[in-house]
Motif scaffolding. Structure first.
Motif, mmCIF file in Angstrom:
data_model
loop_
_atom_site.group_PDB
_atom_site.id
_atom_site.type_symbol
_atom_site.label_atom_id
_atom_site.label_comp_id
_atom_site.label_asym_id
_atom_site.label_seq_id
_atom_site.Cartn_x
_atom_site.Cartn_y
_atom_site.Cartn_z
ATOM 1 N N THR B 12 0.833 -1.163 0.066
ATOM 2 C CA THR B 12 0.029 -0.199 0.070
ATOM 3 C C THR B 12 0.997 1.328 -0.130
ATOM 4 O OG1 THR B 12 0.145 0.160 2.345
ATOM 5 C CG2 THR B 12 -1.800 -1.196 1.194
ATOM 6 N N ARG B 13 0.353 2.368 -0.095
ATOM 7 C CA ARG B 13 0.943 3.617 -0.230
ATOM 8 C C ARG B 13 1.338 3.763 1.393
ATOM 9 N NH1 ARG B 13 -4.120 6.914 -1.664
ATOM 10 N NH2 ARG B 13 -4.734 4.774 -2.325
ATOM 11 N N ARG B 14 2.230 4.732 1.767
ATOM 12 C CA ARG B 14 2.768 4.932 3.008
ATOM 13 C C ARG B 14 1.399 5.464 3.661
ATOM 14 N NH1 ARG B 14 8.141 7.042 3.767
ATOM 15 N NH2 ARG B 14 9.305 6.249 1.868
ATOM 16 N N LEU B 15 1.241 5.013 5.084
ATOM 17 C CA LEU B 15 0.035 5.458 5.808
ATOM 18 C C LEU B 15 0.281 5.830 7.009
ATOM 19 C CD1 LEU B 15 -2.023 2.015 4.822
ATOM 20 C CD2 LEU B 15 -2.466 4.386 3.847
ATOM 21 N N ARG B 21 2.752 5.221 12.098
ATOM 22 C CA ARG B 21 3.225 5.046 10.307
ATOM 23 C C ARG B 21 3.371 3.596 10.158
ATOM 24 N NH1 ARG B 21 5.235 10.732 11.259
ATOM 25 N NH2 ARG B 21 4.459 11.655 9.398
ATOM 26 N N PHE B 22 2.748 3.392 8.970
ATOM 27 C CA PHE B 22 2.941 1.891 8.491
ATOM 28 C C PHE B 22 2.660 1.747 7.095
ATOM 29 C CE2 PHE B 22 -1.660 0.956 8.123
ATOM 30 C CZ PHE B 22 -2.304 2.189 8.764
ATOM 31 N N LEU B 42 -5.864 7.702 5.188
ATOM 32 C CA LEU B 42 -4.703 7.639 6.021
ATOM 33 C C LEU B 42 -3.464 7.948 5.233
ATOM 34 C CD1 LEU B 42 -5.714 4.496 8.276
ATOM 35 C CD2 LEU B 42 -5.855 6.917 8.674
ATOM 36 N N ALA B 43 -3.524 8.235 3.957
ATOM 37 C CA ALA B 43 -2.228 8.324 3.189
ATOM 38 C C ALA B 43 -1.251 9.428 3.841
ATOM 39 C CB ALA B 43 -2.752 8.990 1.841
ATOM 40 N N ASP B 44 -0.039 9.075 3.860
ATOM 41 C CA ASP B 44 0.885 10.030 4.670
ATOM 42 C C ASP B 44 1.581 10.759 3.801
ATOM 43 O OD1 ASP B 44 2.586 11.006 6.349
ATOM 44 O OD2 ASP B 44 3.650 9.172 6.975
ATOM 45 N N ASP B 45 1.519 11.919 3.670
ATOM 46 C CA ASP B 45 2.055 12.833 2.766
ATOM 47 C C ASP B 45 3.390 13.323 3.242
ATOM 48 O OD1 ASP B 45 1.126 14.595 4.737
ATOM 49 O OD2 ASP B 45 -0.102 15.709 3.470
ATOM 50 N N GLU B 46 4.073 12.747 4.144
ATOM 51 C CA GLU B 46 5.315 13.256 4.728
ATOM 52 C C GLU B 46 6.541 12.077 4.355
ATOM 53 O OE1 GLU B 46 6.252 15.062 8.474
ATOM 54 O OE2 GLU B 46 3.879 15.286 8.822
ATOM 55 N N PRO B 47 7.167 11.988 2.939
ATOM 56 C CA PRO B 47 7.806 10.736 2.713
ATOM 57 C C PRO B 47 9.170 10.642 3.287
ATOM 58 C CG PRO B 47 7.590 12.634 0.825
ATOM 59 C CD PRO B 47 6.840 13.011 1.867
ATOM 60 N N SER B 48 9.705 11.816 4.031
ATOM 61 C CA SER B 48 10.974 11.920 4.536
ATOM 62 C C SER B 48 10.888 11.009 5.860
ATOM 63 C CB SER B 48 11.181 13.326 5.030
ATOM 64 O OG SER B 48 10.095 13.741 6.024
ATOM 65 N N VAL B 49 9.850 10.561 6.120
ATOM 66 C CA VAL B 49 9.925 9.738 7.404
ATOM 67 C C VAL B 49 9.965 8.230 6.838
ATOM 68 C CG1 VAL B 49 8.415 8.422 9.360
ATOM 69 C CG2 VAL B 49 8.239 11.075 8.799
ATOM 70 N N ARG B 54 5.350 -2.723 9.475
ATOM 71 C CA ARG B 54 5.024 -3.189 8.428
ATOM 72 C C ARG B 54 3.871 -4.439 8.965
ATOM 73 N NH1 ARG B 54 8.033 -6.955 4.658
ATOM 74 N NH2 ARG B 54 9.363 -7.666 6.608
ATOM 75 N N TYR B 55 2.854 -4.258 8.261
ATOM 76 C CA TYR B 55 1.915 -5.509 8.241
ATOM 77 C C TYR B 55 2.339 -6.346 7.044
ATOM 78 C CZ TYR B 55 -0.638 -3.085 11.847
ATOM 79 O OH TYR B 55 -1.052 -2.269 13.046
#
Lengths: 143, 302
Positions: B12-15, B21-22, B42-49, B54-55
């Motif tokens: 999935t996309r980063r959430l 964060r997962f 829940l899409a996370d728009d901070e890709p720096s993290v 991980r599930y």
């Protein structure tokens, strides 16, 4: 004049000479003339009615129940005996609910004593206690 | 971190669910895409993290029976013959981890919606109808914060989103029939016991990150009852919020925070007999207050 008494009696023995002090563990806030109290040790929340809020707000660690009643009676030009009765009942209720220094919360009292914290002659409730239950999410789905 | 198909796996996309964060990986791409869709709020728009938990959802045939296994950070969570059970467990674990990873906020068991920039928090116990009401309000035009947990930011007192999919129980399927997810046949088993509906599927662009709390409305569904909003004293609202908090005990200055929140808000109880009428009442309440031409009324509305 009745001598002042700082030693806590049993809550039903609170009399005019008793000087009530708020329990140090109580957090409180007032909103629209109603106090809401949180007793962290018992994890209990109390919402006070207007009269009880007034009495609670006036507790200053120095004034006895009798003096407080006299002050309120004068301030509101109300019947002294009636005010005294109301203040006494309210302070006893605070004590029974563990909101005053030296008195155990009902949960603590129950832990060490089988006697109910309030009996048939308990004063009219000044507060409506409620426990913010530590929430646990529902158990996992089957499987 | 890859997103989408990775060989035969799907990530999935980063959430991000508040402090959690997962990413979810599935070896069944169809299942992976389904999870990506339902968790899109829940899409996370901070890709720096880069620290993501991980599930992993794997499917394997054993003795001619397909078995689905869910793992989190390598720990086994469940193995089952039903993909729906594995997905339910994933969403349940996600709720728990979100609460565990977000203790810097005061977390309230509540739905949250937004209208005209004004946050509405709907605290209630299980089965009070939070999700149904939130779904109805989003369909009515409100923005979406959560159907399960509203986080209160300790500094600002604002409500923060946990925009999980709305988990709609069978008891509400009739009044929300238009929200039934249209899934391809192999995935239909996933909605046997609950529909997972992302807010964007109800109304595109409805997810809101945060909002100042202007209303605290304690809802209660009562079958056949007259739908009515009645004022709730602010001190009582504080108690309701505290009773519904996951982490009130020990939260620094929690009472003062709730008193500040309630002090800035108008507080009500809402008896819900009709979902449509309840949505109209709440909309009218918030819209009237947002319109300076309309006088504000503090009494009961029905």
């Amino acid at each position: 004049m009745t001598p002042r008494r700082n030693t806590p009696p049993a809550h039903h023995e609170v009399d005019a000479a008793f000087v009530p002090r708020r329990s140090p563990g109580i957090e409180w806030a007032e909103l629209d003339g109603q106090a809401v109290l949180y007793d962290g040790s018992a994890n209990a929340m109390h919402v006070l009615n207007a009269t009880a809020t007034l009495v609670w707000a006036c507790l200053d660690d120095r004034t006895s129940v009798g003096e407080l009643a006299a002050d309120l009676s004068e301030a509101f030009q109300a019947d002294g005996a009636t005010v005294r009765e109301d203040v006494m009942a309210t302070v006893r209720r605070f004590a029974a609910d563990g909101l005053l220094a030296g008195f155990e919360s009902p949960d603590e009292a129950r832990a060490g004593d089988d006697t109910p914290a309030s009996g048939p002659d308990a004063p009219t409730p000044a507060s409506e206690p409620g426990a913010p239950t530590p929430r646990v999410l529902a158990p996992p789905p089957d499987g | 971190m890859f997103e989408g198909d990775i060989g035969t796996r799907y990530a999935t996309r980063r959430l991000r669910a508040l402090g959690h964060r997962f990413v979810v990986e599935a070896d069944d791409p169809e299942l992976g895409r389904y999870l990506d869709d339902v968790l899109c709020g829940l899409a996370d728009d901070e890709p720096s993290v880069t620290e993501l938990e991980r599930y992993e959802l794997t499917s394997e045939e054993r003795s001619e029976v397909l078995r689905h296994t869910l793992r989190w950070e390598g720990h086994h969570l469940v193995t089952t013959a039903h993909a729906s059970i594995a997905v339910d467990r994933l969403l349940w674990h996600l709720n728990r981890q979100t609460v565990a990873r977000s203790q810097q906020h005061l977390l309230i068991h509540a739905a949250g919606v937004v209208r005209h920039g004004r946050g509405v928090v709907l605290p209630a116990a299980q089965e009070a109808g939070k999700t149904t009401l939130a779904a109805g309000l989003v369909r009515h035009g409100f923005g979406y914060l959560s159907d399960e947990t509203v986080a209160i930011d300790a500094r600002s007192g604002a409500a923060l989103a946990y925009a999980k999919p709305l988990s709609i129980d069978p008891g509400s399927w009739a009044v929300l029939a238009d929200l039934r997810p249209a899934l391809a046949r192999p995935l239909q088993e996933l909605q046997r016991e609950q529909w997972q509906v992302p807010a964007d599927a109800i109304r595109a662009g409805s997810v809101v990150d945060r909002a100042p709390i202007r209303y605290v409305i304690a809802p209660r569904y009562v079958a056949g009852a007259r739908t009515a909003l009645s004022p709730l004293p602010r001190a009582q609202a504080v108690r309701v919020l505290a009773e519904q908090a996951f982490n009130f005990r020990g939260f620094p200055a929690g009472l003062q925070l709730l008193a500040t929140v309630a002090g800035r808000a108008d507080c009500y109880q809402l008896t819900v007999g009709s979902l449509t009428h309840a949505c109209e009442l709440v909309d009218q309440l918030v819209t009237d207050a947002a319109d300076p031409e309309e006088p504000r009324a503090g009494g009961e509305r029905s």
